[in-house]
Design an enzyme around this catalytic site. Structure first.
Site, PDB file in Angstrom:
ATOM      1  N   ASN A  82       0.803  -0.925  -0.235  1.00  0.00           N
ATOM      2  CA  ASN A  82       0.502  -0.021  -0.084  1.00  0.00           C
ATOM      3  C   ASN A  82       0.765   1.136   0.224  1.00  0.00           C
ATOM      4  OD1 ASN A  82       0.113   0.488   3.305  1.00  0.00           O
ATOM      5  ND2 ASN A  82      -0.319  -1.007   3.333  1.00  0.00           N
ATOM      6  N   ARG A  83       0.216   2.177   0.058  1.00  0.00           N
ATOM      7  CA  ARG A  83       0.857   3.516  -0.493  1.00  0.00           C
ATOM      8  C   ARG A  83       1.316   4.474   0.837  1.00  0.00           C
ATOM      9  NH1 ARG A  83      -0.235   5.120  -5.950  1.00  0.00           N
ATOM     10  NH2 ARG A  83      -1.519   3.961  -6.337  1.00  0.00           N
TER      11      ARG A  83
END
Ligand code: C5P
Length: 222
Positions: free
Chosen positions: A30-31
């Site tokens: 994920n970011r």
């Protein structure tokens, strides 16, 4: 002025995102950058706490005086957190933990074929929820909620379901908030229902405010 309010306190902070392997070279991630969690670790250490940072992969430098345990998957993060939970006074879970992982990571690199590829995902354990169940009266549990809609509703639900003392809610769709930038816009939701809305601030400023709130909560409950 004495700024060592947290001296003698042990604080466990999780940061950054987890990576869940698909095969030896690929993962689901994920970011999350780790910026919020690392800022919290620094703010707690500056106030005299003994800080253990459990971090997913991140390029950030670990602030001085902080012990770091590096992990990759949610399962490893769970092991690291549960191993320390009984020894700490405060837990802040700022990590973006994967909710699902590939059921059977391939032992070999998956080859391209003409067909579609389906990967079955199974649920990861919710670490924070487990901590909420184990929490002792002297321990404080703080969670984060990154949402893209119905921010307060979802954050409140998490606070209750996970038995938290405080949840930090941020709408990751707002410019100035969320992943991989230096600022954040958060709402603090307390166990008693109180909500505090903070303006856009640097993640360092948010971290300092949060650590001050945690200190206030600690002194209130003793
Ligand atoms: O994923 P969710 O939005 O419910 O995450 C809210 C909080 O729970 C965050 O503080 C996150 O670090 C924590 N969490 C966790 N273990 C998971 C999922 C989330 O500790 N498997």
């Amino acid at each position: 002025k004495n700024n060592q309010q947290l001296s003698g306190k042990r604080v466990l902070i999780t940061a950054a995102g987890t990576r869940e392997p698909i095969d030896p070279v690929r993962y689901i991630g994920n970011r999350s950058s780790g910026k919020m969690g690392y800022a919290l670790a620094e703010a707690a250490a500056v106030r005299g706490a003994e800080v253990l940072l459990v971090s997913g992969p991140s390029n950030l430098a670990v602030p001085p005086g902080i012990t770091v345990k590096r992990v990759e998957t949610a399962a490893q993060m769970r092991d690291a957190v549960l191993a320390e939970f009984d020894n700490v006074d405060i837990v802040i879970k700022a990590a973006a933990v994967a909710d699902y992982r590939p059921e059977l990571p391939s032992e070999q690199k998956i080859k391209k074929s003409d067909n579609t590829l389906t990967i079955t995902l199974i649920k990861n354990p919710d670490i924070l929820r487990e901590l909420g169940e184990k929490k002792k009266p002297h321990q404080l549990l703080i969670g984060f909620a990154a949402e893209t809609q119905d921010l307060l509703v979802h954050a409140r639900e998490k606070l209750i379901k996970k038995n938290l003392d405080l949840i930090v809610a941020n709408d990751v769709t707002l410019p100035g908030a969320g992943f991989n930038i230096d600022t954040n816009i958060v709402k603090l939701i307390h166990k008693n229902g109180d909500i505090e809305e903070l303006p856009q601030l640097s993640k360092k400023q948010v971290a300092e405010i949060l650590i001050d709130k945690i200190y206030a909560m600690m002194t209130k409950s003793t």
